[in-house]
Each structure stands twice: as structure tokens, then as C-alpha cells.
Design an enzyme around this catalytic site. Structure first.
Site, PDB file in Angstrom:
ATOM      1  CG  HIS A  77      -1.687  -1.201   1.471  1.00 43.94           C
ATOM      2  ND1 HIS A  77      -2.083  -1.613   2.722  1.00 43.94           N
ATOM      3  CD2 HIS A  77      -2.157  -2.138   0.607  1.00 43.94           C
ATOM      4  CE1 HIS A  77      -2.769  -2.743   2.629  1.00 43.94           C
ATOM      5  NE2 HIS A  77      -2.818  -3.086   1.349  1.00 43.94           N
ATOM      6  CE1 TYR A  91      -0.375   2.901  10.054  1.00 43.68           C
ATOM      7  CE2 TYR A  91      -0.012   0.714  10.971  1.00 43.68           C
ATOM      8  CZ  TYR A  91      -0.848   1.644  10.368  1.00 43.68           C
ATOM      9  OH  TYR A  91      -2.150   1.310  10.082  1.00 43.68           O
TER      10      TYR A  91
END
Length: 473
Positions: free
Chosen positions: A67, A130
Site C-alpha cells: 500500500h 507506525y
């Protein structure tokens, strides 16, 4: 021994691998997973994260991606290990370039916008974390790009075969590289795109193939922040170039003009500075020699750190705007003088007078250098494209210091007319019978050493004028 903090480059431009010190004893371990001051000093971009996400993966072989998202990402592991794979899906020479890294708790990766991100867990109970520098938004879906994990072109050597791994149906059906539309860079927002400088900025951005959004006054009126404060996904922009201003220096001395000047040049710029700083994006703000009083002795040039001392309302409002922009962590203030661009300007006015047989009276006690918008726009884009040090820069054309009368004479000669037709006069005499006269700085000469040291050399104004008329003078 634990690793020392270090930042390493990779084959994908902007993709960085970070070694993180991990300290342990019989109780477990500790690490500073994100420490802005130390990591920026080590070479990590100051990307301004706003959201922290955790992906827990129960079994080894869980595979996610590939992605590419419209924001920067800082990827790390809290527990367990992963095999990470990144593919550049941005337009450019590195499109399709792949980097793989095995990550444990002592390693992180900085993923720039547009680089495809994927990972495969190598241990059960792996917590993948993240940080991102934009909030998820449904409006951003069109800025995503995806690549099939099994794409033959990038040929990622997954430790656990994909037919044995845990994948979502969506990830199984992403397109191959040949079907992926490369992601364009984030656009620059040009405010004041219908002005002389704005039009030149758009022209140069188009020539360079750089994505931009052109905002005219109808679309972004600085004086009306409430109408545009929520009009853009600010964090999706690469930066803002503010080429808009209220510039009617004499009208600014009237009650109505004073309010308009402060609304656009001070209050509006403050609002623009606020959204830029909150979004963590650079702001380029164009200012003026009018922030100085011009009292510097002739033969001396104004340095970037000279004290502000504006004489009139216009200069005062621009100085206030500068102070607001200085509060933005990532900013460029570009001061300029005597701007000449497409449309009505001093050169065109003198040219028209010469052709119509009018002999003008022009002041001869204001000193400076003209600035052609081609050079001003070029300098601004030079600062942005080369990630030059943030701060204040002066930009005008180089060459001999002249007066307005000198420049008028040069225009007359360039158009085949006698320079003797230009009658020099003092500023005081010229404006003796003018109402609402704004005081002008006598010395508007700006030091160019800082912009030249950055790698940009403005043209001599005589050479620029030759090209402007496309003839020898």
C-alpha cells in the site's frame, strides 16, 4: 552492546532505515521508539507525526500490503519480527525500485509518501507500529496506490511463501506493476496565482512538471480566512507559496485602505501561517523592502537580519505578516523590491509613455535594483526544490544600483527613444501635491549574498531587461 542511533539511506530515495538503541536487563528492554530531537539530528526528516497506529498479528506468516499512501510513515516493531518490503510507486526514475529489511524492536524504517509499504510477520504475536503525519480521510482515497504482493516484476522473496501466508482478499487482488499509475508528488499551493509573481510561478511549475494548485483571490482571499481555513487538506500539500498581498501603498494610508492592508498582509498571513504550522508543511512568504525605513547610507545593503523599521501602513502590515511567518517552524521569507512581471509594471508604463510622446517626471532619490518575476519565482522554487535552510532570503536582480529615473531612462533607450525625455525629480517634489502619499524607503538595496550562497544567482537587471525587450540596449 545495543546499537547506536543511526540513520541509513537505501536504494529508494527518501526511504531510511533507523538503528534504535535497545537497553535491556533481566526485566526486559526499553527503547526510545520515536525521539524527535535525537532522530532529526541524526538525519531523519522532521515529518511531524499526528497519529500512532498498532497492527497486532497473531500468527507468523501474516502478510499485508503493498500500500502506498498520501502521507509519510515511520514503521517499527514493538514485539516479534517482520520481513518488510517497500516498493517505490512514485513517478520518476526509481519507480518499481524495491528494498527489503528485516525488522525487530531495534530497527525502524521511515517511508516517504508514495512508497508502497508491506510486511510479513516472522513470529507469532507480532505488534507492528507506525506513526503517520496525516489523519486518515475518505477524501484521500484517490491518492492511494496498491501493488500485488506477488508481482513478478519486483519479485519480492517472501520468507514464507504467499500461498502459505495469511492475506486479505483485497491484498490478493491488487494490480501488477504494469497496471499501477505512478503517484505524482504532493502539490504546492500557490496563493495569489493571478498576480504577476503568481503567474510566473505557475509558468515555471508547469515547465518543470511540478504538481501545483493555483489559488486566485476568488478561491483564497487572504483577507477572509474563515472562507478558506477548511478548504484544503493542508497536510496533503507539499507546501504553500504565498505570492498574494495588498500592495496599494498609497491607498493603504486611507482609513479603508489601512484596514484592507492589515486584513490581507497581517491577519490573513497569520491565519495562513497557523494552518501551515499545524499541518507541518513549509510556508514561503514573499515580503518587501518596505519593511525597512531606507535610512541605511547609500553604498550599503540591507542584510536579512537588519531590524524592521517600516515607514508606512503597507510596510507595517507586511512586517507584521513576517513576524507571524517566523513562528512557522518550516518557513522561507523572501524579501524583494521593485517587482517587474507580466502585466502592468513600471517598465510597461515607461514604454507606453515613450511611445505616446509623453515625457515623464521620475524620482531620482530612491535607490535599489529591479526584480524580474522570472528571477524571483526561480529563486523561490530553488529554495523549495533544494530543501535549502529555512529562514529569510533577499532576492532582486543583481547588477548596478540605480534610481527609478535611471531605470526609466534605460527603458526609453531600449525602446528607441531619447533618455533625455525623462526628467529627474526628488520624491518630496514629486508627491508635493498628492494626498495619501505613502513614505518610501530611499535605500531599497538588498544584500544578495545569502541567496547566492544557496546556489541561486539572479541575473544582472540589465541582461534581464535586454531579454525582456528581446533586443540589445
Amino acid at each position: 552492546m545495543p546499537k547506536e542511533l543511526a540513520v541509513h539511506t537505501t536504494d529508494i530515495p527518501g526511504l531510511l532505515v533507523i538503528d534504535i538503541p535497545q537497553h535491556g536487563d533481566n526485566r526486559g528492554w526499553f527503547k526510545e521508539n520515536w525521539q524527535r530531537e535525537k532522530m532529526v539530528a541524526a538525519g531523519l526528516p522532521d515529518f511531524g507525526p499526528v497519529q500512532n497506529n498498532i497492527s497486532f498479528n497473531a500468527t507468523a506468516g501474516t502478510t499485508r500490503g503493498i500500500h502506498a499512501e498520501p502521507w509519510d510513515k515511520y514503521v517499527s516493531v514493538a514485539t516479534g519480527r517482520i520481513f518488510g518490503a517497500w516498493v517505490d510507486l512514485r513517478a520518476g526514475e526509481s519507480f518499481g525500485k524495491t528494498v527489503t529489511v528485516e525488522l525487530g524492536p531495534d530497527t525502524a524504517v521511515f517511508v516517504p509518501r508514495g512508497v508502497g509499504n508491506s510486511f510479513q510477520t516472522l513470529e507469532d504475536n507480532t505488534a507492528y507500529t507506525y506513526l503517520v503525519n496525516d489523519h486518515w480521510s475518505a477524501d484521500a482515497q484517490g491518492e492511494y496506490s496498491f501493488l500485488n504482493l506477488a508481482d513478478e516484476t519486483v519479485a519480492i522473496d517472501w520468507p514464507i511463501s504467499l500461498d502459505q501466508a495469511e492475506l486479505s482478499e483485497k491484498d490478493k487482488n491488487h494490480p501488477r506493476l504494469s497496471e499501477v499509475e505512478p503517484l505524482a508528488p504532493a502539490p504546492l499551493l500557490v496563493v495569489g496565482a493571478n498576480g504577476q509573481l503568481g503567474r510566473e510561478l505557475v509558468k515555471q511549475l508547469e515547465a518543470a512538471g511540478t504538481p501545483y494548485i493555483a489559488a486566485t483571490r476568488a478561491e483564497l482571499d487572504l483577507a477572509r480566512p474563515d472562507s478558506w481555513a477548511s478548504a484544503y487538506r493542508w497536510r496533503s500539500l507539499r507546501g504553500i507559496i504565498n505570492a498574494a498581498a495588498y500592495t496599494a501603498v498609497d491607498q493603504a494610508e486611507t482609513p479603508e485602505g489601512r484596514a484592507d492592508a492589515w486584513a490581507a498582509n497581517a491577519s490573513g498571513v497569520t491565519a495562513l501561517a497557523r494552518v501551515a504550522d499545524e499541518a507541518g508543511i513549509p510556508l514561503v512568504h514573499v515580503s518587501t523592502d518596505y519593511v525597512f525605513d531606507g535610512s541605511l547610507p547609500l553604498g550599503e545593503e540591507y542584510a536579512e537580519d537588519a531590524p524592521l523599521a517600516p515607514l508606512g501602513v503597507y510596510g507595517q502590515s507586511k512586517a507584521a505578516g513576517e513576524l507571524a511567518v517566523r513562528a512557522v517552524r518550516r518557513h522561507y521569507i523572501v524579501r524583494t523590491s521593485w517587482v517587474m512581471g507580466e502585466g502592468k509594471n513600471f517598465i510597461e508604463i515607461m514604454k507606453s509613455l515613450a511611445e505616446r510622446g509623453v515625457n515623464p517626471t521620475v524620482v531620482n532619490d530612491q535607490y535599489g535594483r529591479p526584480t524580474f518575476t522570472e528571477d524571483l519565482a526561480g529563486a523561490i522554487l530553488h529554495l523549495v526544490e533544494n530543501n535549502c535552510e529555512f529562514g529569510t532570503y533577499h532576492v532582486s536582480n543583481s547588477g548596478e544600483v540605480v534610481t527609478w529615473a535611471d531605470l526609466a531612462k534605460t527603458v526609453f533607450e531600449a525602446t528607441g527613444h531619447s533618455a533625455d525625455r525623462v526628467a529627474p525629480v526628488t520624491t518630496a517634489k514629486y508627491f508635493a501635491e498628492v494626498d495619501n502619499f505613502a513614505p518610501r524607503p530611499n535605500n531599497s538595496v538588498l544584500s544578495l549574498s545569502k541567496i547566492i550562497d544557496s546556489g541561486f544567482l539572479p541575473r544582472n537587471h540589465i541582461d534581464a531587461l535586454k531579454l525582456y525587450f528581446n533586443k540589445q540596449i
